[in-house]
Write a protein that holds these residues in place. Structure first.
Motif, short mmCIF file in Angstrom:
data_model
loop_
_atom_site.label_atom_id
_atom_site.label_comp_id
_atom_site.label_asym_id
_atom_site.label_seq_id
_atom_site.Cartn_x
_atom_site.Cartn_y
_atom_site.Cartn_z
N ILE A 90 0.84 -1.21 0.00
CA ILE A 90 0.00 0.00 0.00
C ILE A 90 0.88 1.25 0.00
N ALA A 91 1.93 1.26 0.82
CA ALA A 91 2.83 2.41 0.86
C ALA A 91 3.51 2.61 -0.49
N ARG A 92 3.95 1.52 -1.11
CA ARG A 92 4.59 1.61 -2.43
C ARG A 92 3.63 2.17 -3.47
N LEU A 93 2.40 1.69 -3.45
CA LEU A 93 1.41 2.16 -4.42
C LEU A 93 1.05 3.62 -4.19
N LYS A 94 0.98 4.04 -2.93
CA LYS A 94 0.69 5.44 -2.65
C LYS A 94 1.81 6.34 -3.15
N ALA A 95 3.06 5.91 -2.95
CA ALA A 95 4.21 6.70 -3.44
C ALA A 95 4.19 6.77 -4.96
N GLU A 96 3.90 5.64 -5.60
CA GLU A 96 3.83 5.63 -7.07
C GLU A 96 2.68 6.51 -7.56
N ASN A 97 1.57 6.48 -6.88
CA ASN A 97 0.43 7.31 -7.24
C ASN A 97 0.78 8.79 -7.14
N ALA A 98 1.47 9.16 -6.07
CA ALA A 98 1.88 10.56 -5.90
C ALA A 98 2.84 10.98 -7.02
#
Length: 137
Positions: A90-98
């Motif tokens: 989830i943290a990785r996906l949030k960073a990628e989304n940002a």
């Protein structure tokens, strides 16, 4: 004592009884155990059935619960708990989304500038053609 109705006859309705043990909060149990362990035999006898309405089996159960909880707390590893792989994802996906949102913002700015440049070039081409046609007459 049974209640009576307006006619003086006993009311056959039975009051509901408690369906389970009385609930005790963790704070209450800890307070009673701490107090119980400081008392002598006579004080323990006065505390349980007389003052608090408790039985020795409850005290025994609470002591066992407390000791199991302490053992579990001591057995737990020190430090922060390990992150669940799902949380890492989830943290990785949030960073990628940002990152993608930032990139999208830049791309939108480029497209906006390109649109304005295209409109300006069209206007210059139209103005240049009109001036050229005016000079040829």
């Amino acid at each position: 004592m049974a209640s009576t109705n307006d006619h003086g006859t006993p009311d056959p309705q039975v009051a509901p009884r408690s369906t389970g043990p009385r609930p005790y909060s963790a704070e209450y149990k800890a307070r009673i155990l701490a107090e119980y362990e400081t008392l002598d035999r006579q004080g323990k006898g006065a505390l349980m059935p007389c003052r608090e309405g408790l039985y020795s089996s409850l005290i025994t159960n609470w002591r066992e619960q407390r000791d199991r909880g302490a053992k579990a707390a001591f057995a737990a590893p020190a430090g922060r708990p390990k992150a669940h792989p799902r949380d890492k994802e989830i943290a990785r996906l949030k960073a990628e989304n940002a990152r993608l949102e930032t990139e999208l913002g830049k791309d939108r700015t480029v497209i906006e500038v390109q649109g304005k440049l295209s409109a300006l070039l069209d206007q210059l081409a139209t103005d240049g053609a009109a001036t050229k046609n005016g000079e040829n007459r």
